[in-house]
Every structure is written in structure tokens, then in C-alpha cells.
Write a protein that holds these residues in place. Structure first.
Motif, short mmCIF file in Angstrom:
data_model
loop_
_atom_site.label_atom_id
_atom_site.label_comp_id
_atom_site.label_asym_id
_atom_site.label_seq_id
_atom_site.Cartn_x
_atom_site.Cartn_y
_atom_site.Cartn_z
N ALA A 162 -47.02 -56.28 -5.07
CA ALA A 162 -48.28 -55.75 -5.63
C ALA A 162 -49.36 -56.81 -5.67
O ALA A 162 -50.56 -56.49 -5.59
N THR A 202 -46.96 -48.03 -5.68
CA THR A 202 -45.88 -47.44 -6.44
C THR A 202 -45.07 -48.51 -7.18
O THR A 202 -45.42 -49.69 -7.16
N THR A 203 -44.00 -48.07 -7.79
CA THR A 203 -43.04 -48.97 -8.43
C THR A 203 -41.74 -48.89 -7.65
O THR A 203 -41.26 -47.79 -7.35
N ALA A 204 -41.18 -50.02 -7.33
CA ALA A 204 -40.01 -50.05 -6.46
C ALA A 204 -38.79 -49.45 -7.15
O ALA A 204 -38.40 -49.91 -8.23
N HIS A 212 -36.89 -54.67 -7.85
CA HIS A 212 -36.57 -53.40 -8.49
C HIS A 212 -37.35 -53.25 -9.80
O HIS A 212 -37.37 -54.15 -10.64
N GLY A 213 -38.00 -52.10 -9.97
CA GLY A 213 -38.76 -51.84 -11.19
C GLY A 213 -40.11 -52.53 -11.23
O GLY A 213 -40.81 -52.41 -12.25
N ARG A 214 -40.50 -53.22 -10.18
CA ARG A 214 -41.78 -53.90 -10.14
C ARG A 214 -42.74 -53.13 -9.21
O ARG A 214 -42.30 -52.43 -8.29
N ARG A 215 -44.02 -53.29 -9.47
CA ARG A 215 -45.01 -52.62 -8.63
C ARG A 215 -44.99 -53.21 -7.22
O ARG A 215 -44.91 -54.43 -7.06
N VAL A 216 -45.08 -52.33 -6.23
CA VAL A 216 -45.08 -52.75 -4.83
C VAL A 216 -46.06 -51.88 -4.06
O VAL A 216 -46.50 -50.83 -4.52
N ASP A 234 -53.57 -51.11 -11.11
CA ASP A 234 -53.37 -52.05 -12.22
C ASP A 234 -53.15 -51.33 -13.54
O ASP A 234 -52.52 -51.86 -14.46
N PRO A 286 -43.76 -45.86 -14.37
CA PRO A 286 -43.14 -46.22 -13.08
C PRO A 286 -43.03 -45.08 -12.09
O PRO A 286 -42.79 -45.33 -10.90
N GLU A 308 -47.91 -42.69 -8.92
CA GLU A 308 -48.19 -43.30 -7.62
C GLU A 308 -49.57 -42.91 -7.12
O GLU A 308 -50.15 -41.91 -7.55
#
Length: 467
Positions: free
Chosen positions: A228, A256-258, A269-273, A350, A355, A358
Motif C-alpha cells: 500500500a 484492498t486488504t490482503a 496478510h491483513g495489511r493493505r495492498v 487511507d 478490511p 475495497e
């Protein structure tokens, strides 16, 4: 969660006569299967119909329309049940459920398929792909073909083959007054024009005829993920890559969020990407070269582009969009992805409230743009992109915040901009008007007055007649 009213009772004799004449089944309050029958994909809508008529064929559809008309009851028409505003069900009315009607016949000589209106995209894909043929389908294979087609149809083949409705060659329709019509370029052409973009406003479509496209059994497709922190760089690079993309390639960006996918590193995992998905539907040997500009825009966390069976790619995203979540979608078309629009997307990313929320930036153009704007009721064809904003939560907690966030994103992009009728979020008159240019809307009203002057079919993105 949508509030519901007490269920209206239909007269016992009337109901018995109706049920006795059905080939399909009738589900009523108190039946063991009632809760299952009334449920839809989008759990944000919890409604209690007076009955669910599971239609086995056209005769059942005709009987159900007649019952709704004679009893003065709301009528919800359900295909795949993915209606975001909840039009696939209703309180205190009748659900006409087409899901048992899922037959598909492929005519190889004519390169056409006739599909019953209860089909999901996985049903149609399974039959057409036996012969390497396809039509632009949904990104999630559990989506029904009917509502998706009648509202437009933007998927992985949109730049190669156009909108789904651009491949619609004809449709069988039950009208509000009980007629059974075939609409095509030669029969009831005014109805055929209106069906292609006007949604379910004009009758119950019971089967759809599609012109098929030869794409083979394999497409070069996949996803590439970036962190992100590099979102601005990736978005600007994506815009540049799109400028040189061939029509055979359709791509989208997903802010999105991974999810915990095995091919993503655990630290993501669980982080924005930022994910870019794409599908090259042409010569497989050129797929890697065609997608390369989209796969080198930053620090690659994972790249799973490869040749995939088309059917598998059509179902690849299904686990990420399961039944039973609270969903709210909004959309806005962009003529270009200008700097101001990208900044709005970055700011919204931002501020993403959860999560499961999207933002998709989807490139359009190609075959879709080559169709004259007045040839169908889907008239917004001169825009390069569409932004789809998805507000989702596991349940009701936090859903209101997700809805407000989604509305805020599209409003910031252009409160008066055109919207996609399949992703309008709700059925308010202003959102429906925003889906059509004025001349198109006036022509749709005329068709409505001809085929549904009493607005029996009003549980949709409604185009009201001049009552």
C-alpha cells in the motif's frame, strides 16, 4: 439490516389454486425451507415475503405474474439473487424465483447459446467452454446471468468482447399483462433496445440468447500485489500501462486488504495492498508480454499471472465474495483517470473503514467503446474507466460506516457523474437517473409505458412510467 413488515395473508382458496397449478414449488411462512428460500446473497437485506414461487418453467412464471397482478402484491424477480439493493426479495409480497430454470443449449453452427434466466455464470461458462466459447461474464461466478446482462455486464472480457448485453441476440419475456414475447432486433425492437441496459423494468426475462466469442480454453490471467505504501506510484503506472494496452487485455486495480492467501508472504496478510488483476484473452504466447507493463510497477509481493483455464479464472475470486456478508456497492464512470481522481482514490484508501472494503479502478474501452451509444440503453461508452466502491462487513456491526464511506468516495469523484446501473447501491430515483443520459432515459420511460404502464415491475432500478 432491512426492517420487515408482517407477512400479508393470501386467501386460502387462491393460494391452493395457485400452488396446485405450479410445476415448481411454492414456499410459504411456516414451511421448513422458508428461511432458506427468502434469503439472498447480500445479508444486509432480511425480508419476509408472503410466498416464494420457485418456477420450473415459463408457465410457472406466467402464473406468478398473474397472481401478483390480481392480488396487488409487490413482485420481486430473482435470478442469481445478487441484487445489491435487495431487489431479489421483498416484504409482504411475492418472490418469483427463477433459480430452478438453469438449462443451457449451445448451437455451434450459429455460435450462440440459449440460457434460462436462473443460470449462474458458472452454469453458462461450463457449457460454452466445452467448445472454447464464451461471453463476457461476472467476476464472481455465483452471479446470475440475467440481472448482470440486463444492466450491462462488465467482466474480464469487456475490452475483447464488449459488455455482456452487447452479445445479447434475443430474450424471451413475460410482460405485466401476461404476454409471452420474444425480443430481438427483428421482434419488438423497442423492447430489445430497452432490455439492454434498462434492467428488469419491462418484464420477466425467462431465457437469453447470446452470440458467443471464440477465446479458447485457456487465458493468460492472474494477480500481482504491491504494498500500500507504493499505491500512488502503482496507480500512476497503471494509468500509463493502460494507455498502451491492447483490446484483448482487460485489467483492474483493487485497493484492498490482503487475505491470508498461501502465495502472499505472511507479513502482508491483513495489511493493505494494491492488487492488479488482468485477463489476456487472445494468443497465449503473447500473454506474458502483454501483461508485463502491469507487473513491474513497484515492489512485487506476489505475482501469480500464468496461463489458466478460463473457467478456473472465472471462479478464482469466488471465495473472496461469499454469501452472507453485508454488502453495499457504488460506482462512477471516469472519462479519464486524472490526477485529481487518483488523489481521491488514494485518500479514500487511507480512510478505508474495514478490511473487507475495497476500491476497484477498472479499465474500459476496447470493444465496449466501439458500440454506438444509442444502439442500446447502456449509453455511457466514452469513458475510459469505472470506479466500483465496495463497502462490506461480516455483519451489521460497522455496516453503516462502510456505506457512508462508499457514498463519500463516489461523491468526491463526481456527484453528478454517470453511474453503473448494476452498482447503484440503492434504488433511489436520483441514482437511477444518473445511470442514463437524458435522451436515453426518456426513451426508457416510453418503453416502460408500453410494456409495464402500471409499474408492476418496480422492485429494480426503477424507471417509472408517467402514471
Amino acid at each position: 439490516m432491512t426492517p420487515h413488515q408482517d407477512v400479508k395473508e393470501i386467501g386460502t382458496a387462491t393460494l391452493s389454486e395457485f400452488a396446485g397449478g405450479m410445476r415448481g414449488t411454492v414456499v410459504r411462512p411456516g414451511d421448513a425451507e422458508y428461511d432458506e428460500a427468502r434469503g439472498i446473497w447480500n445479508a444486509a437485506h432480511d425480508r419476509r415475503p408472503a410466498l416464494v414461487a420457485r418456477c420450473a418453467g415459463v408457465a410457472d412464471v406466467l402464473r406468478t405474474v398473474e397472481l401478483a397482478r390480481s392480488e396487488g402484491l409487490p413482485l420481486a424477480v430473482r435470478g442469481g439473487g445478487h441484487s445489491i439493493p435487495g431487489f431479489s426479495t421483498c416484504d409482504n409480497g411475492i418472490v418469483l424465483d427463477l433459480s430452478p430454470m438453469r438449462g443451457v443449449r449451445v448451437d455451434l453452427a450459429a455460435r450462440q447459446a440459449r440460457a434460462e434466466a436462473g443460470c449462474l455464470w458458472r452454469d453458462l461458462d461450463a457449457e460454452t467452454q466445452q467448445f472454447g466459447l464464451a461471453v463476457t461474464g461476472g467476476l464472481v461466478s455465483s452471479t446470475g446471468i440475467s440481472g448482470f446482462t440486463l444492466g450491462g455486464g462488465i467482466g474480464w472480457l469487456v475490452r475483447r468482447c464488449g459488455l455482456t448485453l452487447d452479445s445479447l441476440a434475443g430474450a424471451d419475456v413475460v410482460t405485466a399483462d401476461g404476454r409471452y414475447l420474444h425480443a430481438s432486433a427483428d421482434e419488438h425492437p423497442d423492447l430489445f433496445w430497452a432490455l439492454r441496459g434498462g434492467g428488469g423494468n419491462f418484464g420477466v426475462v425467462t431465457s437469453l440468447d447470446y452470440d458467443l466469442h471464440e477465446i479458447g480454453l485457456t487465458v493468460y490471467s492472474g494477480l500481482v500485489f504491491y504494498p500500500a505504501e507504493e499505491a500512488e506510484q502503482v496507480l500512476r503506472g497503471y494509468r500509463e500501462a493502460c494507455a498502451g494496452a491492447a483490446d484483448e487485455l482487460t485489467t483492474l486495480v483493487n485497493l484492498t486488504t490482503a487475505p491470508p492467501l498461501p502465495f502472499l508472504p505472511e507479513h502482508a496478510h491483513g495489511r493493505r495492498v494494491v492488487a492488479i488483476g488482468g485477463c489476456w484473452a487472445a494468443d497465449g504466447d503473447r500473454g506474458e508480454e502483454a501483461t508485463a507493463p502491469f507487473r513491474s510497477l513497484g515492489t512485487v509481493l506476489a505475482d501469480v499471472f500464468a496461463p489458466h483455464p478460463y473457467v478456473a479464472w472465472q471462479q478464482a475470486l469466488d471465495p473472496l465474495y461469499p454469501r452472507g456478508l453485508h454488502n453495499y456497492f457504488r460506482s462512477v464512470f471516469l472519462r479519464v483517470a486524472g490526477d485529481a481522481a487518483l488523489e481521491t482514490l488514494l485518500s479514500a484508501f487511507d480512510q478505508v473503514p474495514g478490511p473487507l472494503c475495497e476500491i476497484h479502478l477498472h479499465q474500459l474501452g476496447g470493444a465496449m467503446a466501439r458500440v454506438p451509444a444509442d444502439s442500446t440503453a447502456f449509453a455511457v461508452r466514452d469513458h475510459d474507466y469505472i470506479v466500483n466502491v465496495i463497502g462490506r462487513t461480516p455483519d451489521a456491526q460497522g455496516f453503516a460506516e462502510a456505506v457512508e464511506w462508499a457514498r463519500g468516495v463516489t461523491s468526491a469523484l463526481g456527484p453528478d457523474a454517470a453511474t453503473y446501473v448494476n452498482f447503484t447501491g440503492e434504488g433511489s430515483a436520483d441514482r437511477v437517473r444518473a445511470a442514463y443520459p437524458p435522451d436515453t432515459y426518456r426513451r426508457l420511460v416510453s418503453a416502460k409505458e408500453t410494456y409495464d404502464p402500471t409499474n408492476l415491475f418496480r422492485l429494480n432500478q426503477n424507471i417509472a412510467p408517467k402514471l
